[in-house]
Design an enzyme around this catalytic site. Structure first.
Site, PDB file in Angstrom:
ATOM      1  N   CYS A 152      -2.954  20.513   1.629  1.00 16.97           N
ATOM      2  CA  CYS A 152      -4.157  21.332   1.669  1.00 16.97           C
ATOM      3  C   CYS A 152      -5.266  20.729   0.797  1.00 16.97           C
ATOM      4  O   CYS A 152      -5.846  19.734   1.184  1.00 16.97           O
ATOM      5  CB  CYS A 152      -3.821  22.772   1.309  1.00 16.97           C
ATOM      6  SG  CYS A 152      -4.973  23.945   2.036  1.00 16.97           S
ATOM      7  N   HIS A 181       0.394  24.006   4.740  1.00 22.72           N
ATOM      8  CA  HIS A 181       1.372  24.108   3.645  1.00 22.72           C
ATOM      9  C   HIS A 181       2.801  23.985   4.171  1.00 22.72           C
ATOM     10  O   HIS A 181       3.435  24.996   4.471  1.00 22.72           O
ATOM     11  CB  HIS A 181       1.215  25.458   2.934  1.00 22.72           C
ATOM     12  CG  HIS A 181      -0.027  25.567   2.126  1.00 22.72           C
ATOM     13  ND1 HIS A 181      -0.094  25.149   0.815  1.00 22.72           N
ATOM     14  CD2 HIS A 181      -1.262  26.023   2.441  1.00 22.72           C
ATOM     15  CE1 HIS A 181      -1.313  25.357   0.356  1.00 22.72           C
ATOM     16  NE2 HIS A 181      -2.051  25.882   1.319  1.00 22.72           N
ATOM     17  N   GLU A 185       5.432  23.433   2.610  1.00 22.05           N
ATOM     18  CA  GLU A 185       6.446  23.987   1.694  1.00 22.05           C
ATOM     19  C   GLU A 185       6.906  25.386   2.106  1.00 22.05           C
ATOM     20  O   GLU A 185       8.018  25.786   1.803  1.00 22.05           O
ATOM     21  CB  GLU A 185       5.923  23.996   0.249  1.00 22.05           C
ATOM     22  CG  GLU A 185       4.796  24.982  -0.073  1.00 22.05           C
ATOM     23  CD  GLU A 185       3.401  24.437   0.193  1.00 22.05           C
ATOM     24  OE1 GLU A 185       3.261  23.524   1.030  1.00 22.05           O
ATOM     25  OE2 GLU A 185       2.427  24.936  -0.437  1.00 22.05           O
TER      26      GLU A 185
HETATM   27  N1  GLN Z   1      -9.852  25.125  -1.711  1.00 22.84           N
HETATM   28  C1  GLN Z   1      -9.526  24.538  -0.458  1.00 22.84           C
HETATM   29  C2  GLN Z   1     -10.035  25.368   0.714  1.00 22.84           C
HETATM   30  O1  GLN Z   1     -10.348  26.509   0.548  1.00 22.84           O
HETATM   31  C3  GLN Z   1      -8.030  24.282  -0.334  1.00 22.84           C
HETATM   32  C4  GLN Z   1      -7.212  25.503  -0.310  1.00 22.84           C
HETATM   33  C5  GLN Z   1      -5.743  25.249  -0.522  1.00 22.84           C
HETATM   34  O2  GLN Z   1      -5.367  24.192  -1.014  1.00 22.84           O
HETATM   35  N2  GLN Z   1      -4.899  26.189  -0.190  1.00 22.84           N
HETATM   36  O3  GLN Z   1     -10.109  24.884   1.817  1.00 22.84           O
END
Ligand code: GLN
Length: 533
Positions: free
Chosen positions: A379, A505, A507
């Protein structure tokens, strides 16, 4: 007829009630029941999505896009099943729906009260899971018995007990602390917490005693006497190194047998041979790979719970121990990547929000890229990897995400047009499962071994497709895209042994017996790097 198990906690929080609940759920599933776990969180936030990681730890995201308590992660991993927003209910949600109904006039001018209206709403959430087909609903009430805010939840499960005579079992977890100066384990806090529970009208059927050493016969007897229970219902829950051992310990201690006896059902014994193997392997690994986790909350392990567990799963699948080095991204800014990352075999940059520590992450990723060290970006980690690539390879010196610099001349990460203008905070994130297509012949393809995947998201910003041409030309490929080809879901560097960033994600979908392919491959690459170094 559905049956109900209710898990409460006493004395202190953070006793591992979530893992205990997940372990009971696993044992019941392996004994042939369809099980649905339910976590009640007595706080007034509607969900943990906007809560500070310092207070709340990881926000676990389900397929249906709910932002939930991290215990849902334990439930999914132990049960190896996907849960939904129905499996985590907060007091905030209960009050919210009650007040909405009140405003709509549903109560026809009647007075709306905690009992029966709030408690009815809570009971309805429990029964909803039974109506969805669960034979056993396992409810875990967050917080500690004695908290004012958990009272309505305890009252609701007491009423369920009253209404479902003989089909409810209460499990109460407490701490039995060792007092050094006295040289003994103390039962008084447990006595008090059981008294508190009985005051509310709940007689526990079992006490799970967390302690760092064995309970003596005398200690057990005392807890049994004061809890109004036979001695065999006082269970010793000793500290363990590997959480996946808990179900095995509970089984040995007879936890599942006692619960089933209480519920008046018989079922064949569970087959736990795969879990025995998992625990045996995890406890006996000695070859190590060193992986650095570079993030903002490295001192708060709970913030990265699912990542840590995914690494355990990859340790098991690769038969190699993952030794994590937690690296504070702000420290990288002060001391440089080289100093803090020397000797690692892999770098993971996890998700996150906000500007703090970003430059440190960029420096860490640059170090991994230039030294051929396997890299996995999750992410925010993927977003930062593209910023690093834009700045240092494509020479777009002030490239950035508009999250960190709205005026950057090269917004390689940005809010895509159709999302602009939505101001409702917490409501604009892309959340939950989305499908993606993987390009054949890429690293991503070799990792997944398939071209259609579904992964869970939680972010607001996206890779800016206007820059895709430049990235492709410079050596970074979008190897995974949304089915319409618009959103970039996976980026990788072609001439690097293992450099991959994912907008989702992984995970959240890793399970002990079904490691997520990205974590498996990442750890395998780290081992290869170690061997070639
Ligand atoms: N801050 C970033 C976004 O809002 C990544 C978010 C995250 O890593 N879950 O896109």
């Amino acid at each position: 007829m559905p049956k109900f198990i209710c898990v409460t906690g006493g004395v202190v929080s953070a006793l591992g009630k979530g893992i205990a609940t997940a372990s009971i759920a696993l044992l019941m599933k392996r004994r042939g029941f369809s099980v649905s776990p339910l976590k009640f969180d007595p706080y007034l936030n509607v969900d943990p999505g906007t809560m500070n990681p310092f207070q709340h730890g990881e926000v676990f995201v389900t397929d249906d896009g709910a932002e939930t308590d991290l215990d849902l992660g334990h439930y999914e991993r132990f049960l190896d099943e996907d849960l939904t927003r129905d499996n985590n209910v907060t007091a905030g949600q209960i009050y919210y729906s009650l007040i909405e109904r009140e405003r709509r006039g549903d109560f026809l001018g009647g007075t709306v009260q905690v009992v029966p209206h709030l408690t009815d709403e809570i009971k309805a959430r429990v029964r909803k899971l039974a109506l969805q087909g669960a034979q056993l609903v396992i409810t875990e009430i967050g917080g500690t018995v004695g908290d004012i805010e958990s009272l309505p939840f305890l009252e609701a499960v007491r009423q369920i007990w009253l209404e479902e005579k003989g089909r409810v079992a209460f499990v109460h977890m407490t701490l039995v602390p060792y007092i050094k100066t006295a040289g003994e384990l103390k039962t008084k806090p447990t006595q008090h917490s059981v008294q508190k529970l009985r005051e509310i009208g709940i007689q526990p059927d079992m006490i799970l005693c967390r302690s760092d050493r064995k309970l003596s016969e005398e200690t057990r007897d005392k807890i049994a006497l004061f809890s109004n229970l036979p001695e065999e219902s006082v269970i010793e829950a000793l500290d363990v190194d590997v959480i996946y051992e808990i179900p095995l310990i509970f089984r040995r201690e007879g936890v599942d047998d006692l619960i089933l006896a209480k519920l008046g059902v018989v079922a064949p014994p569970p087959d736990l041979s795969d879990w025995e193997e998992l625990v045996r392997v995890l406890k006996s690994l000695d070859e190590e790979v060193k992986i650095a986790l570079c993030g903002k909350y490295v001192h708060l392990r709970d913030s990265y719970k699912s990542i840590l567990e995914a690494f355990n799963h990859a340790s098991f699948s690769n038969r190699v121990k993952v030794k994590l080095r937690f690296v504070d991204s702000e420290e990288v800014e002060r001391e440089g990547a080289e100093v803090l990352l020397k000797g690692i075999h892999g770098l993971l940059v996890p998700g996150g929000f906000g500007q703090r520590g970003i430059e440190g992450k960029i420096a860490a990723i640059r170090y991994a890229r230039e030294n051929g060290i396997p890299f996995l970006g999750i992410c925010l980690g993927m977003q930062v990897a593209t910023i690093e690539f834009a700045r240092n390879v494509l020479k777009m010196e002030r490239a950035n995400s508009t999250e960190f610099n709205p005026k950057t001349p090269h917004p390689v990460i940005t809010i895509l047009p159709e999302k602009k203008g939505v101001l409702y905070y917490g409501g604009t994130l892309r959340k939950g499962a989305y499908p993606a297509r993987i390009k054949e012949g890429t690293l991503a393809h070799s990792i997944y071994g398939e071209t259609e995947i579904s992964e869970r998201h939680r972010h607001r910003y996206e890779f800016n497709p206007e820059y895709l041409g430049a990235f492709e030309k410079g050596g970074m490929t979008a190897s995974g895209l949304s089915p319409d080809g618009y959103l970039v879901e996976i980026m990788e560097i072609r001439d690097h042994p293992f450099f991959i960033g994912v907008q989702f994600h992984p995970e959240f979908k890793s399970r002990p017996m079904r490691v997520h392919p990205l974590f498996h491959a990442f750890v395998a690459a780290a081992r290869k790097f170690k061997e070639s170094a």
